[in-house]
Design a protein around this motif. Structure first.
Motif, mmCIF file in Angstrom:
data_model
loop_
_atom_site.group_PDB
_atom_site.id
_atom_site.type_symbol
_atom_site.label_atom_id
_atom_site.label_comp_id
_atom_site.label_asym_id
_atom_site.label_seq_id
_atom_site.Cartn_x
_atom_site.Cartn_y
_atom_site.Cartn_z
ATOM 1 N N PRO A 263 0.822 -1.226 0.000
ATOM 2 C CA PRO A 263 0.000 0.000 0.000
ATOM 3 C C PRO A 263 0.847 1.263 0.000
ATOM 4 N N TRP A 264 2.008 1.237 0.671
ATOM 5 C CA TRP A 264 2.865 2.430 0.718
ATOM 6 C C TRP A 264 3.305 2.810 -0.700
ATOM 7 N N GLY B 13 1.984 1.906 -3.543
ATOM 8 C CA GLY B 13 0.824 2.282 -4.355
ATOM 9 C C GLY B 13 0.448 3.741 -4.150
ATOM 10 N N LYS B 14 0.448 4.169 -2.884
ATOM 11 C CA LYS B 14 0.066 5.546 -2.565
ATOM 12 C C LYS B 14 1.082 6.530 -3.142
ATOM 13 N N GLN B 15 2.353 6.207 -2.987
ATOM 14 C CA GLN B 15 3.400 7.102 -3.510
ATOM 15 C C GLN B 15 3.317 7.211 -5.035
ATOM 16 N N GLN C 181 0.702 6.831 -6.840
ATOM 17 C CA GLN C 181 -0.496 7.611 -7.226
ATOM 18 C C GLN C 181 -0.231 9.103 -7.169
ATOM 19 N N GLU C 182 0.731 9.496 -6.350
ATOM 20 C CA GLU C 182 1.019 10.932 -6.232
ATOM 21 C C GLU C 182 1.932 11.445 -7.346
ATOM 22 N N TYR D 41 2.517 -3.431 -9.480
ATOM 23 C CA TYR D 41 1.496 -2.504 -9.967
ATOM 24 C C TYR D 41 1.626 -2.340 -11.467
#
Ligand code: PLP
Length: 356
Positions: free
Chosen positions: A279-280, A282-284, A286-287, A301
């Motif tokens: 998740p870490w 993935g979030k990065q 996405q930014e 991903y």
């Protein structure tokens, strides 16, 4: 059809004239914890056995796998990586027409074509985040009654998506009624966010299903190679036995597999790493403004980049990602990135930010 796999550090290193060991490889989806430390003694002890043929029945290996999954040893076939079992299953089943997803792992189509099988594609769409539903696939099978085999990755590569349990139940029950074989590739099941036994506990003798599993990704042994397939369907078991070559698992891999599932510390550490880092990262990602990140449940991903030649740009800073343009159903701009150690993931994110 040519499939250009990730993980070829040696080739890219020569191309960009950097030492292979200096490259951070996000192109192959391998557990970054590396070969389990506790199993290294098992590996070196196995070297003393190299002058003997392995037992072609692999009783100890099959019994370890059987114990791990609570299935009978006679339901198991072992092979030189999951990929060998996929090729063997395609040859054993030898149907006229099969269906695969687009995109999916390219070796399904190569295996099927080698077996003389025609391949049709079921296209996943970007608008649905490449997510599949059982109802869609069943409709496609109804529309194409000539299809007698479905080869499906669950989770699927490179999309990182997974069919939910109810959909898979529905699909298998349709395939049972219609006598359609299913090769269910669960190579990434134990590297998914909710690792579970997948279809294995549900296998029954009336199932037209063979489940394929791999140890190469989870235990970080792609250079050793070990996979297995499980089916309770006795006709399919016989076809697989008729098809298989003797001694396809080398002694070192067999001894490794006999002990691997006992290493609870490594298994737990892997799950802990994945639950945090997946998740870490993935979030990065996405930014990053030029990336579109598709939802994934596993250790990689699929992304779309509006910055062209992203792979080559990252080569310049010693980072490898998987260009996905050779997947049927994808084109230029799609890449797959593995989840690695926190330090490596930070480096990837930092280098991507430079390109913004
Ligand atoms: C979905 C999928 N299945 C199977 C394999 C092959 O696994 P193995 O290395 O065990 O042959 C791969 C390798 O990348 C894969 O992506």
């Amino acid at each position: 059809m040519t499939v250009i796999h990730g993980g070829n550090r040696e080739k890219i290193a020569a191309l960009i004239q950097r030492p292979a060991t200096s490259l951070l490889d996000f192109s192959a989806n391998i557990n970054p914890l590396g070969v389990p430390q506790a199993l290294k003694a098992t590996l070196s002890a196995a070297l003393t056995e190299l002058s003997d043929y392995p037992n072609p029945e692999y009783p100890r290996l099959k019994s370890a796998i059987a114990k791990h999954h609570q299935v009978a040893a006679t339901d198991i076939v072992v092979g030189n990586g999951a990929v060998q079992l996929i090729f063997d299953a395609a040859l054993a089943l030898h149907v006229q027409t099969a269906m695969v997803l687009a995109p999916c792992f390219g070796e399904y189509e190569r295996a099927l074509k080698k077996a003389g099988t025609q391949v049709t594609h079921f296209s996943l769409t970007r608008d649905d985040d490449f997510q599949l539903t059982g109802a869609q696939l069943i409709q496609a099978l109804k529309d194409q009654p000539q299809v007698k085999l479905v080869c499906l990755g669950n989770p699927n590569n490179p999309t990182g998506t997974m069919l939910n349990d109810a959909d898979l139940d529905q699909l298998v029950s349709y395939c049972r009624q219609q006598k359609i074989w299913v090769i269910l590739d669960e190579a990434f099941m134990d590297l998914s966010l909710s690792p579970n036994e997948g279809w294995l506990p549900k296998l029954s003798p009336s199932d037209p299903v063979i489940v394929v599993r791999s140890l190469t990704k989870f235990f970080a042994i792609p250079g050793l190679r070990l996979g297995y397939a499980v089916t309770k369907n006795s006709a399919l078991q016989q076809k697989m036995r008729d098809q298989s070559e003797p001694w396809s698992v080398n002694t070192v891999a067999a001894r490794f597999g006999e002990r691997a599932f006992e290493d609870r510390t490594y298994i737990q550490a892997t799950q802990d790493w994945l639950q945090t880092e997946q998740p870490w990262l993935g979030k990065q990602l996405q930014e990053i403004t030029f990336l579109h990140v598709f939802p994934s449940v596993t250790n990689y991903y699929l992304v779309y980049s509006s910055v062209p030649h992203l792979r080559e740009k990252l080569w310049q800073v010693g980072i490898l990602i998987r260009d996905c343009r050779d997947y049927v159903g994808l084109d230029a701009g799609y890449y797959r990135m593995a989840v690695k150690s926190h330090e490596a993931n930070q480096e990837l994110v930092q280098q991507l930010r430079v390109l913004e």
